[in-house]
Design an enzyme around this catalytic site. Sequence first.
Site, PDB file in Angstrom:
ATOM      1  N   ASP A  50      40.434  43.594  19.901  1.00  0.00           N
ATOM      2  CA  ASP A  50      40.621  44.405  21.105  1.00  0.00           C
ATOM      3  C   ASP A  50      39.453  45.386  21.183  1.00  0.00           C
ATOM      4  O   ASP A  50      39.183  46.112  20.215  1.00  0.00           O
ATOM      5  CB  ASP A  50      41.963  45.156  20.993  1.00  0.00           C
ATOM      6  N   TYR A 138      40.007  50.885  39.462  1.00  0.00           N
ATOM      7  CA  TYR A 138      39.024  49.970  38.867  1.00  0.00           C
ATOM      8  C   TYR A 138      37.604  50.494  39.122  1.00  0.00           C
ATOM      9  O   TYR A 138      36.775  50.566  38.209  1.00  0.00           O
ATOM     10  CB  TYR A 138      39.215  48.572  39.470  1.00  0.00           C
TER      11      TYR A 138
HETATM   12  N1  NAD Z   1      33.572  38.429  38.306  1.00  0.00           N
HETATM   13  C1  NAD Z   1      33.082  39.323  39.172  1.00  0.00           C
HETATM   14  O1  NAD Z   1      32.850  38.995  40.342  1.00  0.00           O
HETATM   15  C2  NAD Z   1      32.786  40.726  38.726  1.00  0.00           C
HETATM   16  C3  NAD Z   1      32.256  41.623  39.659  1.00  0.00           C
HETATM   17  C4  NAD Z   1      31.943  42.918  39.249  1.00  0.00           C
HETATM   18  C5  NAD Z   1      32.148  43.292  37.926  1.00  0.00           C
HETATM   19  N2  NAD Z   1      32.689  42.401  37.048  1.00  0.00           N
HETATM   20  C6  NAD Z   1      32.942  42.868  35.667  1.00  0.00           C
HETATM   21  O2  NAD Z   1      32.394  41.923  34.761  1.00  0.00           O
HETATM   22  C7  NAD Z   1      33.230  41.846  33.594  1.00  0.00           C
HETATM   23  C8  NAD Z   1      33.638  40.404  33.364  1.00  0.00           C
HETATM   24  O3  NAD Z   1      34.252  39.921  34.529  1.00  0.00           O
HETATM   25  P1  NAD Z   1      35.008  38.508  34.546  1.00  0.00           P
HETATM   26  O4  NAD Z   1      35.061  38.085  35.958  1.00  0.00           O
HETATM   27  O5  NAD Z   1      34.430  37.616  33.523  1.00  0.00           O
HETATM   28  O6  NAD Z   1      36.462  38.981  34.104  1.00  0.00           O
HETATM   29  P2  NAD Z   1      37.630  38.136  33.422  1.00  0.00           P
HETATM   30  O7  NAD Z   1      38.888  38.845  33.766  1.00  0.00           O
HETATM   31  O8  NAD Z   1      37.496  36.691  33.743  1.00  0.00           O
HETATM   32  O9  NAD Z   1      37.323  38.307  31.860  1.00  0.00           O
HETATM   33  C9  NAD Z   1      37.560  39.500  31.161  1.00  0.00           C
HETATM   34  C10 NAD Z   1      37.700  39.116  29.694  1.00  0.00           C
HETATM   35  O10 NAD Z   1      37.902  40.335  28.955  1.00  0.00           O
HETATM   36  C11 NAD Z   1      38.909  40.099  28.003  1.00  0.00           C
HETATM   37  N3  NAD Z   1      39.552  41.374  27.697  1.00  0.00           N
HETATM   38  C12 NAD Z   1      40.348  42.128  28.503  1.00  0.00           C
HETATM   39  N4  NAD Z   1      40.754  43.230  27.860  1.00  0.00           N
HETATM   40  C13 NAD Z   1      40.206  43.167  26.625  1.00  0.00           C
HETATM   41  C14 NAD Z   1      40.266  44.004  25.494  1.00  0.00           C
HETATM   42  N5  NAD Z   1      40.980  45.152  25.512  1.00  0.00           N
HETATM   43  N6  NAD Z   1      39.585  43.660  24.387  1.00  0.00           N
HETATM   44  C15 NAD Z   1      38.862  42.500  24.348  1.00  0.00           C
HETATM   45  N7  NAD Z   1      38.790  41.642  25.384  1.00  0.00           N
HETATM   46  C16 NAD Z   1      39.446  41.986  26.509  1.00  0.00           C
HETATM   47  C17 NAD Z   1      39.879  39.116  28.646  1.00  0.00           C
HETATM   48  O11 NAD Z   1      40.651  38.432  27.669  1.00  0.00           O
HETATM   49  C18 NAD Z   1      38.908  38.214  29.409  1.00  0.00           C
HETATM   50  O12 NAD Z   1      38.511  37.098  28.620  1.00  0.00           O
HETATM   51  C19 NAD Z   1      34.400  42.782  33.841  1.00  0.00           C
HETATM   52  O13 NAD Z   1      34.131  44.037  33.225  1.00  0.00           O
HETATM   53  C20 NAD Z   1      34.412  42.941  35.350  1.00  0.00           C
HETATM   54  O14 NAD Z   1      34.972  44.180  35.757  1.00  0.00           O
HETATM   55  C21 NAD Z   1      33.015  41.136  37.417  1.00  0.00           C
END
Ligand code: NAD
Length: 271
Positions: A50, A138
């Site tokens: 985590d 967020y």
């Molecule tokens: N996908 C997008 O369009 C987008 C846009 C802007 C920002 N982001 C940011 O990019 C990052 C990744 O996005 P994504 O789309 O891959 O998200 P996602 O939800 O697909 O993946 C997030 C991952 O983080 C892991 N996770 C969550 N809490 C955790 C914890 N406490 N400890 C360890 N692992 C943990 C989850 O298991 C998951 O595998 C995020 O921070 C998101 O806010 C994404």
Amino acid sequence: MSGPVLLTGAGGRIGTVLRGGLPERGWALRSLDVAPLTDVRPGEEEVVADVTDLAAVLDAVAGASAVVHLAGVSGESTWPVISHANIEGTYCALEAARRAGVERVVLASSNHATGYTPRPDGGLLREVDAPPRPDTYYGVSKVAMEALGSLYADRYGMDVVCLRIGSAFPEPTTVRMLATWLSPGDQVGLVDAALRAPSPGFAVVWGVSANTRNWWDLTAARALGYEPADDAEVFAEALVEAHGAPDPADPVHRLVGGQYTLPEFDAEHFS
Ligand SMILES: NC(=O)c1ccc[n+]([C@@H]2O[C@H](COP(=O)([O-])OP(=O)(O)OC[C@H]3O[C@@H](n4cnc5c(N)ncnc54)[C@H](O)[C@@H]3O)[C@@H](O)[C@H]2O)c1
């Protein structure tokens, strides 16, 4: 550069793309997620932990050359959930890097840190002209992420690159994404540039592809060495036919944060 890159949130959407593309660009990966990976690749180290557990992240970061911090809640939720996973998690990623002597951290920020910013009426919006204006809890967590990154860069001399990502999906699925899409290939290119740029100090850059309809200025991202290869416009005809042309009066198209600025994202819907 010696030592693997610690990739947090490695099992998620963007993490999975990066785990496919970064090794081809020479980066060894140590992939951390709270959920076990289902597809560990050859040469990849896996850590199930985590990211809000500082001791665990300290163990994970030992010997790493950089941290790419993606882990957290990737959309709106309640304040306790968001503040713990995203703000505490970002603190742990940066603090563990500092204590381990890891000098570069790439942070996955978001356009939602600036979501109530009006889209420019023609022209392009630079990062410096879009100070914090979050559209959700967020978005607040991404403002806090950028603030923590700024603190660690100024106080400890670390290189911290914040990527204000638009929409990281396999392909755009809405007309808004014709402007905000960050293609899988460009996700890899952007993170690679953020890892490679010589001495960026503290940097905040938009993360989008070279979309014809972009309203974000990519000058700062290109200065890091990012060369976007994709353009969402190839999907435009089909998306406009399916959903209609974007209406500039609609908040979804008038404000940077799109639908996150609408009442359906009010806090009571997430309690
Ligand atoms: N996908 C997008 O369009 C987008 C846009 C802007 C920002 N982001 C940011 O990019 C990052 C990744 O996005 P994504 O789309 O891959 O998200 P996602 O939800 O697909 O993946 C997030 C991952 O983080 C892991 N996770 C969550 N809490 C955790 C914890 N406490 N400890 C360890 N692992 C943990 C989850 O298991 C998951 O595998 C995020 O921070 C998101 O806010 C994404």
